[in-house]
Motif scaffolding. Sequence first.
Motif, PDB file in Angstrom:
ATOM      1  N   SER A   1       0.834  -1.210   0.000  1.00  0.00           N
ATOM      2  CA  SER A   1       0.000   0.000   0.000  1.00  0.00           C
ATOM      3  C   SER A   1       0.868   1.258   0.000  1.00  0.00           C
ATOM      4  O   SER A   1       2.020   1.251   0.443  1.00  0.00           O
ATOM      5  CB  SER A   1      -0.983  -0.004   1.174  1.00  0.00           C
ATOM      6  OG  SER A   1      -0.333   0.340   2.366  1.00  0.00           O
TER       7      SER A   1
ATOM      8  N   CYS B   1      -2.357  -2.815   4.173  1.00  0.00           N
ATOM      9  CA  CYS B   1      -2.613  -1.451   4.661  1.00  0.00           C
ATOM     10  C   CYS B   1      -2.017  -1.215   6.046  1.00  0.00           C
ATOM     11  O   CYS B   1      -1.926  -0.069   6.500  1.00  0.00           O
ATOM     12  CB  CYS B   1      -4.118  -1.203   4.757  1.00  0.00           C
ATOM     13  SG  CYS B   1      -4.955  -1.259   3.180  1.00  0.00           S
TER      14      CYS B   1
ATOM     15  N   VAL C   1      -4.026   0.650  -2.634  1.00  0.00           N
ATOM     16  CA  VAL C   1      -3.318  -0.631  -2.571  1.00  0.00           C
ATOM     17  C   VAL C   1      -2.897  -1.054  -3.978  1.00  0.00           C
ATOM     18  O   VAL C   1      -3.669  -0.919  -4.932  1.00  0.00           O
ATOM     19  CB  VAL C   1      -4.235  -1.714  -1.943  1.00  0.00           C
ATOM     20  CG1 VAL C   1      -3.540  -3.072  -1.931  1.00  0.00           C
ATOM     21  CG2 VAL C   1      -4.640  -1.319  -0.523  1.00  0.00           C
TER      22      VAL C   1
END
Length: 322
Positions: free
Chosen positions: A41, A135, A319
């Motif tokens: 990410s 993330c 992402v």
Amino acid sequence: MFAVYADKFSSDDPLAGLVVGERPEPDAPEGWTTVTVKAASLNHHDLWSLRGVGLREEALPMILGCDAAGHDEEGNEVVVHAVISDPSWQGDETFDPRRSLLSERHQGTFADKVVVPRGNLVPKPASLSFEEAACLPTAWLTAYRMLFTQGDLKAGDTVLVQGAGGGVATALITLARAAGLRVLATSRDEAKRSRALEIGAHEVFESGARLPVKVDAVMETVGRATWSHSIRSLRPGGAIVISGTTSGPNVDDAELTRIFFLQLRVIGSTMGTRTELASLVNLLDATGARPLVDRVLPMTDAREGFEAMASGDVFGKIVFTR
Ligand SMILES: NC(=O)c1ccc[n+]([C@@H]2O[C@H](COP(=O)([O-])OP(=O)(O)OC[C@H]3O[C@@H](n4cnc5c(N)ncnc54)[C@H](OP(=O)(O)O)[C@@H]3O)[C@@H](O)[C@H]2O)c1
């Protein structure tokens, strides 16, 4: 191997130094291991790197990216902890003066493969997708430490999150709500304020608006644009936890009088430990709270993600997948 990297710096036009191309396969030194990246990410850190902040010219070309989830050499699903501390360091690695983040001294995660110290891998539970897990290591870990370690917040406390649209800010809102806090959030943008309510904020306000209550703590990543409002929003004895200065580090009014008179606490926070990353993964696994993903792009389209972040057109995390 395929890689997204920086080959020069530009403070005015950071994307000028972004290359989507090929870099040599990495070799894992003694004690390190190779992770095959499934998802990574984007963070504001990657834009700072292209501006030459936190990255030295001699380190170029440098593969960008701090965050990744993928497979280790045995095929296990793992999340990569991005803080690389000195092998001799004991204890909280965020206090190691020689620590660095992936993509500062060691090649980053926007590639087919990344090498990291073996101790930097955290198991990925099956309940989290690779995109969600990717993330966590920077924005979400930063938010976790800000709230629960540095902020020492408990269920029932009231927290203000400034700049609701950011990657760290959306993580702060979701985690604070999952942990039973009362969550207030600000954003300059009406649409972002509505989305902040959807992901867990109890109340939202325009940036700079007077709040109906004073809060126990403010989570600050915006810096100059919101600092004064953050200080003025605290109850006596409250805490401002700061981990970023997106709008600039030099404030017009530091509000020093208010800080001493109301006995406020100003607390810095940077990244988090591997132990905190494992706790964050467990918290998401147990509560069902999930990272808000703004968009998923194939890593070959990384430039599109960088452009969106540079223009501020983001709500949640961007992402990249392989
Ligand atoms: N210390 C650490 O370990 C650490 C870790 C991660 C990130 N950071 C830092 O934290 C900051 C946020 O990172 P991020 O990845 O979340 O970045 P981001 O996704 O780009 O977040 C930026 C947010 O800041 C707000 N903002 C920007 N300029 C503003 C202005 N002039 N006035 C009011 N609000 C403004 C915006 O909120 P609205 O549009 O909703 O108003 C925007 O959504 C960055 O500076 C980053 O370097 C530090």
